[in-house]
Design a protein around this motif. Structure first.
Motif, short mmCIF file in Angstrom:
data_model
loop_
_atom_site.label_atom_id
_atom_site.label_comp_id
_atom_site.label_asym_id
_atom_site.label_seq_id
_atom_site.Cartn_x
_atom_site.Cartn_y
_atom_site.Cartn_z
N LEU A 173 0.83 -1.21 0.00
CA LEU A 173 0.00 0.00 0.00
C LEU A 173 0.86 1.26 0.00
CD1 LEU A 173 -2.81 -1.08 2.49
CD2 LEU A 173 -2.98 -0.82 0.01
N MET A 174 1.99 1.23 0.68
CA MET A 174 2.93 2.35 0.62
C MET A 174 3.38 2.58 -0.81
SD MET A 174 6.58 2.96 2.61
CE MET A 174 7.32 1.45 1.96
N ALA A 175 3.69 1.50 -1.52
CA ALA A 175 4.10 1.62 -2.92
C ALA A 175 3.00 2.26 -3.76
CB ALA A 175 4.46 0.24 -3.48
N ARG A 176 1.79 1.81 -3.55
CA ARG A 176 0.65 2.38 -4.30
C ARG A 176 0.50 3.87 -4.01
NH1 ARG A 176 -5.06 -0.26 -3.16
NH2 ARG A 176 -3.97 -2.05 -4.07
N HIS A 177 0.58 4.23 -2.73
CA HIS A 177 0.41 5.64 -2.35
C HIS A 177 1.54 6.53 -2.88
CE1 HIS A 177 -1.99 4.05 1.36
NE2 HIS A 177 -2.71 4.05 0.26
N ALA A 178 2.73 5.95 -3.05
CA ALA A 178 3.87 6.72 -3.54
C ALA A 178 3.95 6.75 -5.06
CB ALA A 178 5.16 6.13 -2.97
N GLY A 179 3.13 5.96 -5.74
CA GLY A 179 3.19 5.92 -7.19
C GLY A 179 4.30 5.05 -7.74
N THR A 180 4.85 4.15 -6.90
CA THR A 180 5.87 3.22 -7.37
C THR A 180 5.19 1.88 -7.68
OG1 THR A 180 6.43 2.19 -5.25
CG2 THR A 180 7.49 4.30 -5.77
N HIS A 181 5.98 0.95 -8.21
CA HIS A 181 5.50 -0.42 -8.38
C HIS A 181 5.74 -1.18 -7.09
CE1 HIS A 181 4.99 0.13 -12.74
NE2 HIS A 181 6.09 0.87 -12.66
N GLY A 182 5.01 -2.28 -6.93
CA GLY A 182 5.17 -3.09 -5.73
C GLY A 182 5.22 -4.57 -6.08
N ALA A 183 6.06 -5.30 -5.37
CA ALA A 183 6.13 -6.76 -5.49
C ALA A 183 6.07 -7.36 -4.10
CB ALA A 183 7.42 -7.19 -6.20
N GLY A 184 5.32 -8.44 -3.96
CA GLY A 184 5.17 -9.07 -2.66
C GLY A 184 5.96 -10.35 -2.55
N VAL A 185 6.30 -10.71 -1.31
CA VAL A 185 6.90 -12.02 -1.04
C VAL A 185 6.03 -12.71 -0.01
CG1 VAL A 185 9.24 -11.31 -1.66
CG2 VAL A 185 8.48 -11.05 0.70
N SER A 186 5.72 -13.97 -0.27
CA SER A 186 4.73 -14.69 0.54
C SER A 186 5.34 -15.46 1.70
CB SER A 186 3.97 -15.68 -0.36
OG SER A 186 4.83 -16.70 -0.84
N TYR A 187 6.67 -15.36 1.88
CA TYR A 187 7.34 -16.15 2.90
C TYR A 187 7.54 -15.37 4.21
CZ TYR A 187 11.22 -13.60 0.68
OH TYR A 187 12.01 -12.63 0.14
N GLY A 188 6.92 -14.18 4.31
CA GLY A 188 7.09 -13.34 5.48
C GLY A 188 5.87 -13.28 6.37
N ALA A 189 5.44 -12.07 6.73
CA ALA A 189 4.44 -11.89 7.78
C ALA A 189 3.00 -12.06 7.33
CB ALA A 189 4.63 -10.52 8.43
N HIS A 190 2.65 -11.54 6.15
CA HIS A 190 1.25 -11.53 5.74
C HIS A 190 0.94 -12.68 4.80
CE1 HIS A 190 0.18 -7.06 6.75
NE2 HIS A 190 0.64 -7.73 7.79
N PRO A 191 -0.25 -13.27 4.93
CA PRO A 191 -0.60 -14.41 4.07
C PRO A 191 -0.80 -13.98 2.62
CG PRO A 191 -2.46 -13.78 5.45
CD PRO A 191 -1.29 -12.98 5.94
#
Length: 218
Positions: A173-191
């Protein structure tokens, strides 16, 4: 080779460092230490990536601010003094060097404190790998865009050529708000389903998978 991005900004905990379980246990132990209800693993995981006081407010929102500060102090004690080994994910150390050699600028945007991040960078030998770093001590807490916008301004990189990589919805969401691209990794905190709801460019299930994608992104 011209990459799709010039600047890669990494979250730290749960993205580069395998610290999610230790953070969760430290939050739970801090609450028990203060005689407060112990949050579930899911509740404690959800606040990872936020600034520490904001995280404690989310854990027990009904409590006064003074108690949130006491929870933060108890958490720091638990995190530092519990005997647990916290290491980088497999492939991170060599992978970041390869990304730098490939022409990427690398940075960190984290909910850790400045002292906490500096200690982590020193213990892993990664101090010189990143052109700049931002913590919650200098910026608004995620998902506010402040960290990313400051990093882009300092490096002279355009948000459209910047990728934020993180393991939580707060990062995406920070990436979206800043106008950057975002990529997620599923091996961390959020499902996975929480990350998918943020519509990232991609989601990766290991650091090595992310690394391979970045090296061939053009």
């Amino acid at each position: 080779m011209r990459h799709a991005y010039d600047l890669i900004v990494f979250d730290w905990d749960g993205t580069l460092m395998d610290s999610t379980a230790h953070i969760v246990r430290s939050i739970q132990r801090a609450c028990v230490q203060l005689g407060l209800p112990e949050p579930s693993r899911e509740a404690a995981s959800h606040v990872i990536g936020l600034g520490l006081i904001d995280a404690m407010r989310h854990i027990h929102p009904q409590l006064p601010d003074a108690t949130h500060h006491a929870m933060a102090d108890a958490y720091r004690h638990q995190y530092v003094h519990q005997e647990e080994t916290v290491e980088l994910f497999d492939g991170v150390l060599a992978g970041l060097a390869a990304l730098e050699d490939a022409g990427y600028l690398l940075a960190v945007a984290t909910g850790k404190s400045r002292s906490g991040l500096n200690h982590a960078l020193a213990s892993t030998g990664l101090q010189s790998r990143f052109v700049t770093t931002r913590t919650v001590d200098e910026c608004h807490s995620k998902p506010h865009p402040d960290m990313l916008l400051q990093i882009c301004e300092q490096t002279g990189m355009q948000p459209a050529r910047t990728l934020m990589v993180g393991d939580t919805s707060h990062d995406l969401l920070m990436a979206r708000h800043a106008g950057t691209h975002g990529a997620g990794v599923s091996y961390g905190a959020h499902p996975l389903e929480v990350l998918e709801d943020c519509s990232p460019q991609a989601i990766f299930h290991s650091y090595r998978e992310l690394q391979q994608w970045l090296m061939h992104s053009n």
